[in-house]
Design a protein around this motif. Sequence first.
Motif, PDB file in Angstrom:
ATOM      1  N   CYS A   1       3.688   0.937  -2.014  1.00  0.00           N
ATOM      2  CA  CYS A   1       4.500   0.588  -0.847  1.00  0.00           C
ATOM      3  C   CYS A   1       3.741   0.479   0.467  1.00  0.00           C
ATOM      4  CB  CYS A   1       5.624   1.616  -0.685  1.00  0.00           C
ATOM      5  SG  CYS A   1       6.762   1.672  -2.080  1.00  0.00           S
ATOM      6  N   GLU A   2       2.430   0.679   0.476  1.00  0.00           N
ATOM      7  CA  GLU A   2       1.711   0.717   1.749  1.00  0.00           C
ATOM      8  C   GLU A   2       0.737  -0.437   1.920  1.00  0.00           C
ATOM      9  OE1 GLU A   2       1.641   5.458   2.827  1.00  0.00           O
ATOM     10  OE2 GLU A   2      -0.198   4.547   2.108  1.00  0.00           O
ATOM     11  N   ILE A   3       0.559  -0.789   3.183  1.00  0.00           N
ATOM     12  CA  ILE A   3      -0.497  -1.688   3.629  1.00  0.00           C
ATOM     13  C   ILE A   3      -1.276  -0.913   4.685  1.00  0.00           C
ATOM     14  CG2 ILE A   3      -1.034  -3.808   4.891  1.00  0.00           C
ATOM     15  CD1 ILE A   3       1.563  -4.998   3.771  1.00  0.00           C
ATOM     16  N   ILE A   4      -2.602  -0.949   4.596  1.00  0.00           N
ATOM     17  CA  ILE A   4      -3.444  -0.270   5.579  1.00  0.00           C
ATOM     18  C   ILE A   4      -4.316  -1.324   6.260  1.00  0.00           C
ATOM     19  CG2 ILE A   4      -5.199   1.490   5.981  1.00  0.00           C
ATOM     20  CD1 ILE A   4      -4.177   2.813   3.337  1.00  0.00           C
ATOM     21  N   ILE A   5      -4.198  -1.399   7.574  1.00  0.00           N
ATOM     22  CA  ILE A   5      -4.956  -2.345   8.372  1.00  0.00           C
ATOM     23  C   ILE A   5      -5.938  -1.553   9.222  1.00  0.00           C
ATOM     24  CG2 ILE A   5      -4.822  -4.116  10.180  1.00  0.00           C
ATOM     25  CD1 ILE A   5      -1.634  -3.426   8.561  1.00  0.00           C
ATOM     26  N   THR A   6      -7.203  -1.955   9.223  1.00  0.00           N
ATOM     27  CA  THR A   6      -8.193  -1.312  10.089  1.00  0.00           C
ATOM     28  C   THR A   6      -8.889  -2.372  10.926  1.00  0.00           C
ATOM     29  OG1 THR A   6      -9.876  -1.372   8.362  1.00  0.00           O
ATOM     30  CG2 THR A   6      -8.618   0.662   8.570  1.00  0.00           C
ATOM     31  N   ARG A   7      -9.262  -1.962  12.101  1.00  0.00           N
ATOM     32  CA  ARG A   7      -9.990  -2.847  13.019  1.00  0.00           C
ATOM     33  C   ARG A   7     -10.757  -1.963  13.989  1.00  0.00           C
ATOM     34  NH1 ARG A   7     -10.289  -8.265  15.619  1.00  0.00           N
ATOM     35  NH2 ARG A   7     -11.937  -7.775  17.080  1.00  0.00           N
TER      36      ARG A   7
ATOM     37  N   LEU B   1       0.004   4.637  13.379  1.00  0.00           N
ATOM     38  CA  LEU B   1      -1.194   4.165  14.053  1.00  0.00           C
ATOM     39  C   LEU B   1      -2.085   5.363  14.354  1.00  0.00           C
ATOM     40  CD1 LEU B   1      -2.585   1.721  15.604  1.00  0.00           C
ATOM     41  CD2 LEU B   1      -1.507   2.703  17.636  1.00  0.00           C
ATOM     42  N   ILE B   2      -3.332   5.306  13.903  1.00  0.00           N
ATOM     43  CA  ILE B   2      -4.314   6.360  14.168  1.00  0.00           C
ATOM     44  C   ILE B   2      -5.499   5.705  14.881  1.00  0.00           C
ATOM     45  CG2 ILE B   2      -5.869   8.077  13.161  1.00  0.00           C
ATOM     46  CD1 ILE B   2      -3.028   8.794  12.551  1.00  0.00           C
ATOM     47  N   LEU B   3      -5.914   6.285  16.000  1.00  0.00           N
ATOM     48  CA  LEU B   3      -7.081   5.810  16.735  1.00  0.00           C
ATOM     49  C   LEU B   3      -8.146   6.897  16.707  1.00  0.00           C
ATOM     50  CD1 LEU B   3      -5.288   4.314  19.876  1.00  0.00           C
ATOM     51  CD2 LEU B   3      -6.044   3.096  17.820  1.00  0.00           C
ATOM     52  N   THR B   4      -9.329   6.545  16.218  1.00  0.00           N
ATOM     53  CA  THR B   4     -10.440   7.490  16.195  1.00  0.00           C
ATOM     54  C   THR B   4     -11.604   6.885  16.975  1.00  0.00           C
ATOM     55  OG1 THR B   4     -11.179   6.610  14.063  1.00  0.00           O
ATOM     56  CG2 THR B   4      -9.815   8.583  14.010  1.00  0.00           C
ATOM     57  N   GLU B   5     -12.263   7.719  17.774  1.00  0.00           N
ATOM     58  CA  GLU B   5     -13.363   7.240  18.613  1.00  0.00           C
ATOM     59  C   GLU B   5     -14.673   7.885  18.183  1.00  0.00           C
ATOM     60  OE1 GLU B   5     -14.822   7.140  23.276  1.00  0.00           O
ATOM     61  OE2 GLU B   5     -12.754   7.701  22.816  1.00  0.00           O
TER      62      GLU B   5
ATOM     63  N   LEU C   1      -9.111   1.577  14.793  1.00  0.00           N
ATOM     64  CA  LEU C   1      -7.660   1.604  14.677  1.00  0.00           C
ATOM     65  C   LEU C   1      -7.324   1.536  13.188  1.00  0.00           C
ATOM     66  CD1 LEU C   1      -5.212  -0.650  16.622  1.00  0.00           C
ATOM     67  CD2 LEU C   1      -5.285  -0.797  14.148  1.00  0.00           C
ATOM     68  N   THR C   2      -6.495   2.450  12.728  1.00  0.00           N
ATOM     69  CA  THR C   2      -5.985   2.410  11.359  1.00  0.00           C
ATOM     70  C   THR C   2      -4.468   2.377  11.462  1.00  0.00           C
ATOM     71  OG1 THR C   2      -7.866   3.708  10.566  1.00  0.00           O
ATOM     72  CG2 THR C   2      -5.942   3.549   9.108  1.00  0.00           C
ATOM     73  N   ASN C   3      -3.888   1.299  10.976  1.00  0.00           N
ATOM     74  CA  ASN C   3      -2.448   1.090  11.058  1.00  0.00           C
ATOM     75  C   ASN C   3      -1.911   1.062   9.629  1.00  0.00           C
ATOM     76  OD1 ASN C   3       0.139   0.379  11.736  1.00  0.00           O
ATOM     77  ND2 ASN C   3      -0.400  -1.537  12.731  1.00  0.00           N
ATOM     78  N   THR C   4      -1.213   2.122   9.229  1.00  0.00           N
ATOM     79  CA  THR C   4      -0.650   2.213   7.887  1.00  0.00           C
ATOM     80  C   THR C   4       0.841   1.917   7.973  1.00  0.00           C
ATOM     81  OG1 THR C   4      -2.274   3.899   7.288  1.00  0.00           O
ATOM     82  CG2 THR C   4      -0.311   3.708   5.876  1.00  0.00           C
ATOM     83  N   ILE C   5       1.276   0.928   7.207  1.00  0.00           N
ATOM     84  CA  ILE C   5       2.691   0.570   7.180  1.00  0.00           C
ATOM     85  C   ILE C   5       3.232   0.898   5.799  1.00  0.00           C
ATOM     86  CG2 ILE C   5       4.399  -1.259   7.513  1.00  0.00           C
ATOM     87  CD1 ILE C   5       2.177  -2.760   9.122  1.00  0.00           C
ATOM     88  N   ARG C   6       4.243   1.758   5.769  1.00  0.00           N
ATOM     89  CA  ARG C   6       4.885   2.149   4.505  1.00  0.00           C
ATOM     90  C   ARG C   6       6.236   1.465   4.418  1.00  0.00           C
ATOM     91  NH1 ARG C   6       4.373   5.054   0.285  1.00  0.00           N
ATOM     92  NH2 ARG C   6       6.119   6.043  -0.757  1.00  0.00           N
ATOM     93  N   TYR C   7       6.381   0.621   3.421  1.00  0.00           N
ATOM     94  CA  TYR C   7       7.615  -0.135   3.216  1.00  0.00           C
ATOM     95  C   TYR C   7       8.576   0.641   2.319  1.00  0.00           C
ATOM     96  CZ  TYR C   7       5.166  -3.871   5.503  1.00  0.00           C
ATOM     97  OH  TYR C   7       4.501  -4.609   6.436  1.00  0.00           O
ATOM     98  N   SER C   8       9.818   0.240   2.331  1.00  0.00           N
ATOM     99  CA  SER C   8      10.868   0.964   1.614  1.00  0.00           C
ATOM    100  C   SER C   8      10.768   0.819   0.096  1.00  0.00           C
ATOM    101  CB  SER C   8      12.244   0.492   2.079  1.00  0.00           C
ATOM    102  OG  SER C   8      12.379  -0.902   1.855  1.00  0.00           O
ATOM    103  N   SER C   9      10.026  -0.187  -0.380  1.00  0.00           N
ATOM    104  CA  SER C   9       9.910  -0.424  -1.822  1.00  0.00           C
ATOM    105  C   SER C   9       8.716  -1.339  -2.084  1.00  0.00           C
ATOM    106  CB  SER C   9      11.181  -1.106  -2.349  1.00  0.00           C
ATOM    107  OG  SER C   9      11.271  -2.427  -1.822  1.00  0.00           O
ATOM    108  N   PRO C  10       8.260  -1.408  -3.326  1.00  0.00           N
ATOM    109  CA  PRO C  10       7.194  -2.368  -3.650  1.00  0.00           C
ATOM    110  C   PRO C  10       7.614  -3.807  -3.331  1.00  0.00           C
ATOM    111  CG  PRO C  10       7.417  -0.766  -5.418  1.00  0.00           C
ATOM    112  CD  PRO C  10       8.576  -0.538  -4.475  1.00  0.00           C
ATOM    113  N   GLU C  11       8.881  -4.115  -3.554  1.00  0.00           N
ATOM    114  CA  GLU C  11       9.387  -5.468  -3.268  1.00  0.00           C
ATOM    115  C   GLU C  11       9.331  -5.768  -1.771  1.00  0.00           C
ATOM    116  OE1 GLU C  11      10.575  -3.912  -7.003  1.00  0.00           O
ATOM    117  OE2 GLU C  11      11.175  -3.132  -5.048  1.00  0.00           O
ATOM    118  N   ALA C  12       9.621  -4.764  -0.950  1.00  0.00           N
ATOM    119  CA  ALA C  12       9.572  -4.942   0.499  1.00  0.00           C
ATOM    120  C   ALA C  12       8.134  -5.205   0.945  1.00  0.00           C
ATOM    121  CB  ALA C  12      10.136  -3.714   1.206  1.00  0.00           C
TER     122      ALA C  12
END
Length: 162
Positions: free
Chosen positions: A16-22, A112-116, A123-134
């Motif tokens: 259910c998660e997508i993790i975006i880093t930049r 959203l987690i910011l580490t310096e 920036l690490t942005n983890t998005i947890r969706y309600s289901s695998p389908e979502a």
Amino acid sequence: MMNHAGNMKLVTSGDCEIIITRSFDAPRALVWDAYTKPALIKRWLTGPPGWTFAVCEMDLRVGGKYRWVWRGPDGTEMGMGGVHREIMAPERLVNTQLFDQDWTGGEAVGTLILTERDGKTTLTNTIRYSSPEARHGALKTPMEQGMAMGYDRLAELLPKLA
């Protein structure tokens, strides 16, 4: 699954998660401000070319709401909003996320987690969706390209704010 758009990386985790880093060449406090102050958000989170950021409201407190609406050149609107669940400035922001059109199948939770380190911020942005389908629904949208464009604009803006 792993995709790269410029300096941004997007990976899936679990069902259910997508993790975006930049990474950004800027101190964490500056990235935090750009992510949480409407006057700065409007300067980088503008949507696809030709779109405008019509509404940018942010009540930055636990239980506070935010609302964003983008308007396309043909008048089409894309809106989203949510409620802040956790705020630890300048390192952690947790909120709910729901698009008006709800093409992803329900409310998601973003962390959203910011580490310096050495003046650079990851920036690490983890998005947890309600289901695998979502999550699958979100991945079918141009979300990745849109986020990459926004983060590229943020990277260009940060030196001007320093």
